[in-house]
Design a protein around this motif. Sequence first.
Motif, PDB file in Angstrom:
ATOM      1  N   TRP A 147       5.567   7.943  -9.781  1.00 18.15           N
ATOM      2  CA  TRP A 147       5.095   6.480 -10.016  1.00 18.15           C
ATOM      3  C   TRP A 147       5.814   5.852 -11.295  1.00 18.15           C
ATOM      4  O   TRP A 147       6.469   4.792 -10.912  1.00 18.15           O
ATOM      5  N   GLN A 203       0.810  -1.096  -0.014  1.00 14.88           N
ATOM      6  CA  GLN A 203       0.174   0.009   0.075  1.00 14.88           C
ATOM      7  C   GLN A 203       1.026   1.188   0.018  1.00 14.88           C
ATOM      8  O   GLN A 203       0.620   2.247  -0.832  1.00 14.88           O
ATOM      9  N   ILE A 204       1.733   1.079   0.741  1.00 11.38           N
ATOM     10  CA  ILE A 204       2.831   2.467   0.729  1.00 11.38           C
ATOM     11  C   ILE A 204       3.447   2.753  -0.322  1.00 11.38           C
ATOM     12  O   ILE A 204       3.591   3.938  -0.933  1.00 11.38           O
ATOM     13  N   TYR A 235       2.607   1.895  -3.394  1.00 14.90           N
ATOM     14  CA  TYR A 235       1.540   2.356  -4.398  1.00 14.90           C
ATOM     15  C   TYR A 235       1.018   3.308  -4.446  1.00 14.90           C
ATOM     16  O   TYR A 235       0.480   4.200  -5.165  1.00 14.90           O
ATOM     17  N   ASP A 236       0.843   4.007  -2.993  1.00 11.49           N
ATOM     18  CA  ASP A 236       0.226   5.401  -2.894  1.00 11.49           C
ATOM     19  C   ASP A 236       1.342   6.426  -2.921  1.00 11.49           C
ATOM     20  O   ASP A 236       0.902   7.540  -2.223  1.00 11.49           O
TER      21      ASP A 236
END
Length: 322
Positions: free
Chosen positions: A90, A80-81, A83-84
């Motif tokens: 990105w 999650q970390i 990807y966010d």
Amino acid sequence: MSSYKFDLISPGEAKAFWDTSPHASVFTNPEVLHKLSQRVDWWLAWKGNEPACLWPVCMPDNKSVELPLFTYYVGPMWSQIAYDIPVSRWLASSMQVYGGFIKLFIEKYNRIKTCLPVGLTDVRVFDWWNYGESDKPRFAIQPRYTARIESLQDLDDEQIIVGFRKNDKRYALRRIMKTGPPPFTDEWDVHDFIRLYDQTMKRQGLATNERITNQIRSLVDLVHSGFGEVIACKDPDTGEVISLRLLLYGKGVANGVINLVADSWQQRDLPVWIAYNSIKISRERGMHCFDFNGANSPNRGDEKHSYGAAPVLYFQCQYPGK
């Protein structure tokens, strides 16, 4: 120079990552995947001490890199970390992570075959691999679709039915509910699966082989181990099992892995009765999504969407491309 390092980790460490990844599915649960593939190598990308992306490499026959039969979305999963991060970072981050994995896998396995999970639709790193170098192989990138009913917990029984195609599935469901469907049964075994699967294959002019039957046995074992359930009906006159739907559950998603109906009941509205109950039971099990697992041929794709399932894009990538 890449700020990521790549390590081979244990299935137990992979499960700890899987538990928190937003891209994890039942098929990438290590306890499930090791049942469906003889060998799985779990590779993890780290940034410092922070795990960023996990990628299982499967060799179902213990030799060649391949996607196991009846599986979907077996590919990289981000934390999650990781990807966010801001969108401005990105592309650079995904290029380092995917690029590092790709280089490693080509050197170690000489082949890559992966199916990205729903939600990971940026495949530019794969598309750009060996870009402009005509003498080197490229990735084959194939857009694929599944059919999904979302927000199951917000739907009551009637709302599920309203989603069905009116002049087709809705009428068929009302008809079988009025005339009386065959009874459900818990008295089924793996031989019923193989028998009905063989019928299904023969309708398509195909044959069942040992590889398929062994994988069916593994899927049934997973159900017995608590990773899903089977919805079955029997003929009210003979007691023979006439339909089977195998569901696997993971991360709030019910996956319709195998759906079988006997030849003699194909035209008797039984398929729509099984589909309706599969969706309803999945909701009752607390799932928020029902995934029909693929909608990639004209007939079967239309059939799955006729139950109110929306098309959802995912990608399959292979190196070297065909």
